[in-house]
Design a protein around this motif. Structure first.
Motif, PDB file in Angstrom:
ATOM      1  N   TYR A   1       1.607   3.075   1.317  1.00  0.00           N
ATOM      2  CA  TYR A   1       0.222   3.320   1.687  1.00  0.00           C
ATOM      3  C   TYR A   1       0.198   3.940   3.083  1.00  0.00           C
ATOM      4  O   TYR A   1       1.079   3.682   3.907  1.00  0.00           O
ATOM      5  CB  TYR A   1      -0.587   2.024   1.735  1.00  0.00           C
ATOM      6  CG  TYR A   1      -0.848   1.380   0.393  1.00  0.00           C
ATOM      7  CD1 TYR A   1       0.110   0.550  -0.191  1.00  0.00           C
ATOM      8  CD2 TYR A   1      -2.051   1.582  -0.273  1.00  0.00           C
ATOM      9  CE1 TYR A   1      -0.135  -0.051  -1.413  1.00  0.00           C
ATOM     10  CE2 TYR A   1      -2.302   0.985  -1.498  1.00  0.00           C
ATOM     11  CZ  TYR A   1      -1.343   0.172  -2.061  1.00  0.00           C
ATOM     12  OH  TYR A   1      -1.587  -0.423  -3.269  1.00  0.00           O
TER      13      TYR A   1
ATOM     14  N   GLN B   1      -2.427   4.582   6.518  1.00  0.00           N
ATOM     15  CA  GLN B   1      -3.674   4.253   7.199  1.00  0.00           C
ATOM     16  C   GLN B   1      -3.821   5.192   8.377  1.00  0.00           C
ATOM     17  O   GLN B   1      -3.154   5.020   9.396  1.00  0.00           O
ATOM     18  CB  GLN B   1      -3.685   2.799   7.653  1.00  0.00           C
ATOM     19  CG  GLN B   1      -5.020   2.353   8.223  1.00  0.00           C
ATOM     20  CD  GLN B   1      -4.994   0.891   8.628  1.00  0.00           C
ATOM     21  OE1 GLN B   1      -3.983   0.373   9.088  1.00  0.00           O
ATOM     22  NE2 GLN B   1      -6.109   0.191   8.441  1.00  0.00           N
TER      23      GLN B   1
ATOM     24  N   GLU C   1      -0.337   5.090  10.377  1.00  0.00           N
ATOM     25  CA  GLU C   1       0.483   3.903  10.117  1.00  0.00           C
ATOM     26  C   GLU C   1       0.832   3.900   8.640  1.00  0.00           C
ATOM     27  O   GLU C   1      -0.032   4.131   7.788  1.00  0.00           O
ATOM     28  CB  GLU C   1      -0.294   2.627  10.461  1.00  0.00           C
ATOM     29  CG  GLU C   1       0.489   1.344  10.296  1.00  0.00           C
ATOM     30  CD  GLU C   1       0.870   0.723  11.622  1.00  0.00           C
ATOM     31  OE1 GLU C   1       0.131   0.926  12.600  1.00  0.00           O
ATOM     32  OE2 GLU C   1       1.906   0.030  11.681  1.00  0.00           O
TER      33      GLU C   1
ATOM     34  N   PHE D   1       2.597   1.843   5.397  1.00  0.00           N
ATOM     35  CA  PHE D   1       2.942   0.510   4.902  1.00  0.00           C
ATOM     36  C   PHE D   1       3.644   0.615   3.562  1.00  0.00           C
ATOM     37  O   PHE D   1       3.162   1.275   2.641  1.00  0.00           O
ATOM     38  CB  PHE D   1       1.685  -0.348   4.723  1.00  0.00           C
ATOM     39  CG  PHE D   1       0.964  -0.661   6.002  1.00  0.00           C
ATOM     40  CD1 PHE D   1      -0.070   0.141   6.444  1.00  0.00           C
ATOM     41  CD2 PHE D   1       1.331  -1.755   6.765  1.00  0.00           C
ATOM     42  CE1 PHE D   1      -0.742  -0.139   7.625  1.00  0.00           C
ATOM     43  CE2 PHE D   1       0.667  -2.047   7.942  1.00  0.00           C
ATOM     44  CZ  PHE D   1      -0.370  -1.238   8.378  1.00  0.00           C
TER      45      PHE D   1
ATOM     46  N   THR E   1       0.727  -8.654  -4.261  1.00  0.00           N
ATOM     47  CA  THR E   1       1.189  -7.533  -3.448  1.00  0.00           C
ATOM     48  C   THR E   1       1.598  -8.032  -2.067  1.00  0.00           C
ATOM     49  O   THR E   1       0.834  -8.713  -1.398  1.00  0.00           O
ATOM     50  CB  THR E   1       0.073  -6.487  -3.300  1.00  0.00           C
ATOM     51  OG1 THR E   1      -0.305  -6.028  -4.597  1.00  0.00           O
ATOM     52  CG2 THR E   1       0.564  -5.303  -2.490  1.00  0.00           C
ATOM     53  N   ILE E   2       2.807  -7.689  -1.681  1.00  0.00           N
ATOM     54  CA  ILE E   2       3.317  -8.064  -0.361  1.00  0.00           C
ATOM     55  C   ILE E   2       3.540  -6.789   0.439  1.00  0.00           C
ATOM     56  O   ILE E   2       4.194  -5.862  -0.038  1.00  0.00           O
ATOM     57  CB  ILE E   2       4.638  -8.844  -0.477  1.00  0.00           C
ATOM     58  CG1 ILE E   2       4.436 -10.098  -1.336  1.00  0.00           C
ATOM     59  CG2 ILE E   2       5.154  -9.231   0.903  1.00  0.00           C
ATOM     60  CD1 ILE E   2       5.730 -10.780  -1.716  1.00  0.00           C
ATOM     61  N   PHE E   3       3.004  -6.746   1.642  1.00  0.00           N
ATOM     62  CA  PHE E   3       3.116  -5.576   2.494  1.00  0.00           C
ATOM     63  C   PHE E   3       4.157  -5.798   3.591  1.00  0.00           C
ATOM     64  O   PHE E   3       4.324  -6.913   4.095  1.00  0.00           O
ATOM     65  CB  PHE E   3       1.775  -5.255   3.152  1.00  0.00           C
ATOM     66  CG  PHE E   3       0.802  -4.578   2.229  1.00  0.00           C
ATOM     67  CD1 PHE E   3       0.016  -5.323   1.378  1.00  0.00           C
ATOM     68  CD2 PHE E   3       0.686  -3.201   2.219  1.00  0.00           C
ATOM     69  CE1 PHE E   3      -0.882  -4.707   0.516  1.00  0.00           C
ATOM     70  CE2 PHE E   3      -0.214  -2.579   1.375  1.00  0.00           C
ATOM     71  CZ  PHE E   3      -1.002  -3.321   0.516  1.00  0.00           C
TER      72      PHE E   3
ATOM     73  N   ALA F   1       5.347  -4.817   7.557  1.00  0.00           N
ATOM     74  CA  ALA F   1       4.585  -4.867   8.808  1.00  0.00           C
ATOM     75  C   ALA F   1       4.063  -3.511   9.236  1.00  0.00           C
ATOM     76  O   ALA F   1       3.220  -3.428  10.129  1.00  0.00           O
ATOM     77  CB  ALA F   1       5.453  -5.473   9.914  1.00  0.00           C
TER      78      ALA F   1
ATOM     79  N   ARG G   1       4.428   2.881  12.574  1.00  0.00           N
ATOM     80  CA  ARG G   1       3.474   3.834  13.141  1.00  0.00           C
ATOM     81  C   ARG G   1       4.200   5.134  13.429  1.00  0.00           C
ATOM     82  O   ARG G   1       5.216   5.140  14.139  1.00  0.00           O
ATOM     83  CB  ARG G   1       2.836   3.272  14.402  1.00  0.00           C
ATOM     84  CG  ARG G   1       1.768   4.187  14.977  1.00  0.00           C
ATOM     85  CD  ARG G   1       0.978   3.498  16.064  1.00  0.00           C
ATOM     86  NE  ARG G   1       0.198   2.379  15.553  1.00  0.00           N
ATOM     87  CZ  ARG G   1      -1.008   2.499  15.002  1.00  0.00           C
ATOM     88  NH1 ARG G   1      -1.556   3.694  14.858  1.00  0.00           N
ATOM     89  NH2 ARG G   1      -1.651   1.437  14.572  1.00  0.00           N
TER      90      ARG G   1
ATOM     91  N   TYR H   1      -7.208  -9.884  -2.496  1.00  0.00           N
ATOM     92  CA  TYR H   1      -6.425 -10.239  -1.314  1.00  0.00           C
ATOM     93  C   TYR H   1      -7.278 -10.112  -0.060  1.00  0.00           C
ATOM     94  O   TYR H   1      -8.105  -9.210   0.046  1.00  0.00           O
ATOM     95  CB  TYR H   1      -5.231  -9.294  -1.147  1.00  0.00           C
ATOM     96  CG  TYR H   1      -4.407  -9.072  -2.384  1.00  0.00           C
ATOM     97  CD1 TYR H   1      -4.766  -8.120  -3.327  1.00  0.00           C
ATOM     98  CD2 TYR H   1      -3.238  -9.806  -2.601  1.00  0.00           C
ATOM     99  CE1 TYR H   1      -4.003  -7.915  -4.457  1.00  0.00           C
ATOM    100  CE2 TYR H   1      -2.468  -9.595  -3.720  1.00  0.00           C
ATOM    101  CZ  TYR H   1      -2.852  -8.647  -4.648  1.00  0.00           C
ATOM    102  OH  TYR H   1      -2.092  -8.439  -5.772  1.00  0.00           O
TER     103      TYR H   1
ATOM    104  N   TYR I   1      -6.559  -9.676   4.086  1.00  0.00           N
ATOM    105  CA  TYR I   1      -5.582  -9.432   5.132  1.00  0.00           C
ATOM    106  C   TYR I   1      -6.315  -9.360   6.467  1.00  0.00           C
ATOM    107  O   TYR I   1      -7.511  -9.087   6.517  1.00  0.00           O
ATOM    108  CB  TYR I   1      -4.850  -8.097   4.920  1.00  0.00           C
ATOM    109  CG  TYR I   1      -4.010  -8.026   3.668  1.00  0.00           C
ATOM    110  CD1 TYR I   1      -4.560  -7.552   2.483  1.00  0.00           C
ATOM    111  CD2 TYR I   1      -2.673  -8.409   3.674  1.00  0.00           C
ATOM    112  CE1 TYR I   1      -3.801  -7.484   1.325  1.00  0.00           C
ATOM    113  CE2 TYR I   1      -1.905  -8.336   2.522  1.00  0.00           C
ATOM    114  CZ  TYR I   1      -2.478  -7.870   1.355  1.00  0.00           C
ATOM    115  OH  TYR I   1      -1.725  -7.799   0.208  1.00  0.00           O
TER     116      TYR I   1
ATOM    117  N   GLY J   1       0.237  -4.739  12.286  1.00  0.00           N
ATOM    118  CA  GLY J   1       0.337  -4.519  10.856  1.00  0.00           C
ATOM    119  C   GLY J   1      -0.605  -5.422  10.084  1.00  0.00           C
ATOM    120  O   GLY J   1      -1.488  -6.070  10.647  1.00  0.00           O
TER     121      GLY J   1
END
Lengths: 115, 113
Positions: A36, A38, A88, A90, A103-105, A107, A110, B33, B35, B42
């Protein structure tokens, strides 16, 4: 436990140079993998995803990523970076959890682009 | 709806007050979710819902934070007795159970003064 690691907190590349952002995951089975982006002041947008099949996937904005099972990696690449790519990034993995998929992202990394 | 909707988009509150943040996911998405993203940081996982149940609450920072989801749709994140360190952008995302691609809302920017 499942996890996603993005080893680089930030990266600076020159405009026109190539880019590789690293992502490593920890998951027992074949994961679903995502990148992803941002952009400043923007929401998160999906760049690309891998579910199965060809391990090299193409995404939007000229990005691609390669799934390497042996290295548990899903690195994001772009041959020539544009100033508008500063953002940024991810990496994410979808894994099975109690009651459903989760879903685990990572950190995030950048990216700075210099002229 | 067409996308994930969060409200309010901005919230300024006094330290010690309670706040409620709302998330309206994409219709039919069973996973939801929350966040938190602090300035320049992050994504910090808070909580995950599958339907109305929350199998993973491990990311909630303290007992001042709670969340619920009703009817398998709208979710509310509540922060009690807000502190300045709670200031952040709170992001909500939803996904179909199987496909897993997460669609994000624009977030709620919370400022505790």
């Amino acid at each position: 436990a499942q996890s996603v690691t993005q080893p680089d907190i930030h990266i600076t590349v020159s405009e026109g140079a190539s880019l590789e952002l690293r992502c490593n995951y920890s998951y027992g089975a074949t994961p679903y993998l995502f990148w992803y982006v941002q952009s400043p002041g923007q929401g998160l947008q999906l760049l690309l995803k891998y579910f199965s099949g060809d391990t090299l996937v193409q995404g939007i904005k000229g990005f691609e990523a390669e799934f390497k099972r042996s290295q548990s990696s899903f690195n994001l690449r772009k041959p020539s970076v544009h100033w508008s790519d500063a953002a940024e990034y991810f990496c994410a993995v979808v894994s099975w959890d109690t009651g459903g998929f989760k879903t685990i992202f990572g950190a995030g990394t950048r990216l700075f682009v210099k002229a | 709806g067409a996308g994930v909707s969060q409200s309010p988009s901005n919230k300024v509150t006094e330290k010690g007050k309670d706040v409620e943040l709302r998330c309206d996911p994409i219709s039919g998405h069973t996973a939801l979710y929350w966040y938190r993203q602090s300035l320049g940081q992050g994504l910090e996982f808070l909580i995950y819902f599958q339907g109305n149940s929350a199998p993973d609450k491990s990311g909630l920072p303290s007992d001042r934070f709670s969340a619920e989801r009703t009817g398998g749709s709208v979710s509310t994140l509540t922060i009690q007795r807000t502190q300045q360190e709670d200031s952040a952008v709170y992001l909500c995302a939803s996904s179909l159970a199987v496909e897993g691609e997460a669609f994000f809302g624009q977030g709620t920017r919370l400022t505790v003064v």
